[in-house]
Design a protein around this motif. Structure first.
Motif, PDB file in Angstrom:
ATOM      1  N   THR A 369      29.820  36.891 -23.571  1.00  0.00           N
ATOM      2  CA  THR A 369      29.881  37.359 -22.191  1.00  0.00           C
ATOM      3  C   THR A 369      31.318  37.303 -21.677  1.00  0.00           C
ATOM      4  O   THR A 369      32.203  36.729 -22.300  1.00  0.00           O
ATOM      5  N   GLU A 370      31.539  37.901 -20.512  1.00  0.00           N
ATOM      6  CA  GLU A 370      32.878  37.996 -19.934  1.00  0.00           C
ATOM      7  C   GLU A 370      33.252  36.777 -19.097  1.00  0.00           C
ATOM      8  O   GLU A 370      34.402  36.629 -18.690  1.00  0.00           O
ATOM      9  N   GLY A 371      32.293  35.914 -18.810  1.00  0.00           N
ATOM     10  CA  GLY A 371      32.590  34.752 -17.996  1.00  0.00           C
ATOM     11  C   GLY A 371      31.482  33.725 -18.095  1.00  0.00           C
ATOM     12  O   GLY A 371      30.412  33.981 -18.670  1.00  0.00           O
ATOM     13  N   PRO A 372      31.679  32.536 -17.523  1.00  0.00           N
ATOM     14  CA  PRO A 372      30.681  31.474 -17.643  1.00  0.00           C
ATOM     15  C   PRO A 372      29.376  31.786 -16.921  1.00  0.00           C
ATOM     16  O   PRO A 372      28.295  31.412 -17.406  1.00  0.00           O
ATOM     17  N   TYR A 373      29.464  32.458 -15.795  1.00  0.00           N
ATOM     18  CA  TYR A 373      28.244  32.721 -15.035  1.00  0.00           C
ATOM     19  C   TYR A 373      27.382  33.780 -15.713  1.00  0.00           C
ATOM     20  O   TYR A 373      26.151  33.738 -15.634  1.00  0.00           O
ATOM     21  N   GLU A 374      28.033  34.720 -16.403  1.00  0.00           N
ATOM     22  CA  GLU A 374      27.263  35.712 -17.172  1.00  0.00           C
ATOM     23  C   GLU A 374      26.485  35.035 -18.300  1.00  0.00           C
ATOM     24  O   GLU A 374      25.380  35.451 -18.642  1.00  0.00           O
ATOM     25  N   ALA A 375      27.079  33.967 -18.873  1.00  0.00           N
ATOM     26  CA  ALA A 375      26.375  33.228 -19.926  1.00  0.00           C
ATOM     27  C   ALA A 375      25.178  32.470 -19.372  1.00  0.00           C
ATOM     28  O   ALA A 375      24.192  32.230 -20.075  1.00  0.00           O
ATOM     29  N   CYS A 376      25.254  32.092 -18.090  1.00  0.00           N
ATOM     30  CA  CYS A 376      24.149  31.356 -17.461  1.00  0.00           C
ATOM     31  C   CYS A 376      22.986  32.273 -17.076  1.00  0.00           C
ATOM     32  O   CYS A 376      21.837  31.808 -16.975  1.00  0.00           O
ATOM     33  N   ALA A 377      23.284  33.539 -16.843  1.00  0.00           N
ATOM     34  CA  ALA A 377      22.280  34.449 -16.285  1.00  0.00           C
ATOM     35  C   ALA A 377      21.054  34.554 -17.187  1.00  0.00           C
ATOM     36  O   ALA A 377      21.150  34.903 -18.363  1.00  0.00           O
ATOM     37  N   GLY A 378      19.910  34.232 -16.632  1.00  0.00           N
ATOM     38  CA  GLY A 378      18.646  34.352 -17.357  1.00  0.00           C
ATOM     39  C   GLY A 378      18.418  33.295 -18.413  1.00  0.00           C
ATOM     40  O   GLY A 378      17.457  33.384 -19.183  1.00  0.00           O
ATOM     41  N   ALA A 379      19.275  32.279 -18.461  1.00  0.00           N
ATOM     42  CA  ALA A 379      19.162  31.266 -19.512  1.00  0.00           C
ATOM     43  C   ALA A 379      18.067  30.255 -19.192  1.00  0.00           C
ATOM     44  O   ALA A 379      17.923  29.810 -18.053  1.00  0.00           O
ATOM     45  N   ASP A 380      17.318  29.890 -20.221  1.00  0.00           N
ATOM     46  CA  ASP A 380      16.325  28.827 -20.077  1.00  0.00           C
ATOM     47  C   ASP A 380      16.986  27.451 -20.161  1.00  0.00           C
ATOM     48  O   ASP A 380      16.456  26.468 -19.652  1.00  0.00           O
ATOM     49  N   GLY A 381      18.137  27.403 -20.805  1.00  0.00           N
ATOM     50  CA  GLY A 381      18.909  26.168 -20.899  1.00  0.00           C
ATOM     51  C   GLY A 381      20.381  26.508 -21.034  1.00  0.00           C
ATOM     52  O   GLY A 381      20.741  27.579 -21.508  1.00  0.00           O
ATOM     53  N   LEU A 382      21.229  25.584 -20.594  1.00  0.00           N
ATOM     54  CA  LEU A 382      22.674  25.781 -20.656  1.00  0.00           C
ATOM     55  C   LEU A 382      23.291  24.604 -21.404  1.00  0.00           C
ATOM     56  O   LEU A 382      22.990  23.446 -21.113  1.00  0.00           O
TER      57      LEU A 382
END
Length: 432
Positions: A369-382
């Motif tokens: 992804t292009e940034g940290p928040y994009e990686a969080c989007a829709g994630a069941d876990g981080l």
């Protein structure tokens, strides 16, 4: 002084640029014409904070040049540095010295007059003897002094480490080399940097011993973290409590998913092999290697447990892929063990790292992804795998809104449990 630096990898490029900044005339040499062309255009082959500016300034001043042909630079040099890779050899774990020996063969045909040949690459004990033998065999009349000068550069802080080191180690067998090496490092006299002159074999072993000790220290605190989880203690307080002891010190006592990078994995393994061949096994280091390898695999299981015992069909956001912050190095990074293990159990992974571009080739099955928040989007876990500064102050409210689930697994302990739990996360850290 005139310096030829053979190899423009991490060690060679940083060392060459810093020597030029000291005022020496440096030519960095590499057979990769494309790489040399990019360097001449100011394009760095590695990410290291401040390196691009350092190179540009010294190129502009005329002290730093790049070349593919070593002949002229070596013939004119007072010191020729060997700074090529020594990766672990496939099959047995020994350091692969083929590149080092190839450079020694080339140097033998090119040196003119008394020349100090300096091994900057990390090499096993006795390598300097072999380099000397190779040069003398090819050109018996060559007037050279072979020196060991190991590097102690931390990726992400390499320029500062070179210019303000804890110490400089120089292994010599020919006293004529002492004057040359002293002059090369003379600018460090202003900082009163200790310069330790010792025997060549001792110098070679110092490098391996230092890295092995630090790797052992990391592995020790990781095992204490597991014990803390079992008995209800806090590994960060344990680390502080023992780190305040001057005999121990606080550095390298940060629990996490295990060490990686270009040095510790290969150097500990090479030391184990060298010791075994010498009939003097290093049991503590053998165990360190085994425990660290197992830890990376165990971290994947820790993530699965934190997500309810299964990641089948779940999306996991991952922050950080490089083995440490402020570098683009992914060699032996924990991410390379942990992420494939999660995918093998049915997870889908979306990840972000500011400089982890190699992941496109090393982890092609993940979505970058292009940034940290994009990686969080829709994630069941981080999962936080690398402690880049920008991950230390995330908008946790935004993260929670973007995620489908609430599991946050912090393998670097950069957040406080109470804060995360108060915001509704199911927070898991290491040793707390």
């Amino acid at each position: 002084m005139r310096v030829a630096m053979i190899g423009t990898g991490y060690v060679g490029l940083v060392s060459g640029a810093c020597f030029a900044d000291f005022g020496h005339e440096v030519v960095c040499i590499d057979k990769d014409a494309g790489k040399i062309g990019r360097l001449e255009d100011g394009i760095m082959p590695i990410y290291e904070p401040g390196l691009d500016l350092l190179v540009a300034n010294n190129v502009k001043a005329g002290r730093l040049k790049f070349a593919t042909d070593a002949a002229a630079a070596v013939a004119a040099a007072d010191a020729v540095f060997i700074a090529v890779g020594t990766p672990s050899r496939r099959g047995d774990g020994h350091a692969d010295l083929s590149y080092v020996y190839a450079v020694a063969e080339e140097i033998a045909t090119l040196v003119d007059g008394f020349t100090v040949v300096v091994t900057k690459s990390t090499v096993p004990v006795g390598t300097g003897d072999e380099i000397e033998a190779i040069i003398k065999k090819i050109r018996p009349a060559a007037d050279v002094a072979v020196v060991s000068n190991p590097e102690f550069l931390r990726e992400g802080a390499a320029i500062n480490d070179f210019k303000r080191p804890d110490r400089v180690v120089v292994g010599i067998e020919d006293e004529r080399a002492r004057a040359v090496m002293s002059e090369l490092y003379r600018p460090l006299n202003l900082n009163e940097t200790p310069i330790l002159f010792t025997g060549r074999r001792t110098s070679e072993l110092i490098k391996y011993a230092a890295n092995a000790f630090l790797a052992m220290k990391i592995t020790f605190i990781n095992e204490m973290a597991d014990l803390c989880e079992a008995v209800g203690a806090d590994v960060q307080q344990v680390a502080r409590g023992i780190g305040l002891d001057g005999r121990i010190g606080s550095k390298f006592l940060h629990a996490g998913p295990g060490y990686g990078g270009s040095c510790f994995p290969k150097d500990t393994l090479a030391l184990v092999r060298t010791a075994a061949d010498a009939g003097s096994p290093v049991r503590l280091i053998e165990t360190t290697v085994q425990v660290n390898d197992a830890r990376k695999k165990a971290m994947a299981d820790k993530i699965v447990r934190a997500m309810g015992g299964s990641v089948e069909g779940k999306t996991i956001g991952v922050l950080g892929l490089t083995f440490k912050p402020n570098t683009d190095d992914m060699r032996d990074a924990p991410s390379l063990e942990i992420i494939p293990a999660l995918i093998a159990q049915g997870a889908k992974v979306r990840a972000f790292d500011p400089e982890g571009h190699e992941a496109r080739h090393l982890l092609p099955q993940i979505e970058l992804t292009e940034g940290p928040y994009e990686a969080c989007a829709g994630a069941d876990g981080l999962v936080i795998l690398t402690e880049w500064d920008q991950f230390r102050a995330l908008d946790l409210g935004r993260v929670k809104e973007l995620m489908n689930g609430s599991a946050l697994i912090d393998l670097r302990n950069i957040y406080r449990p109470a804060e995360l739990q108060g915001r509704g996360f199911r927070y898991t850290s290491v040793g707390r």
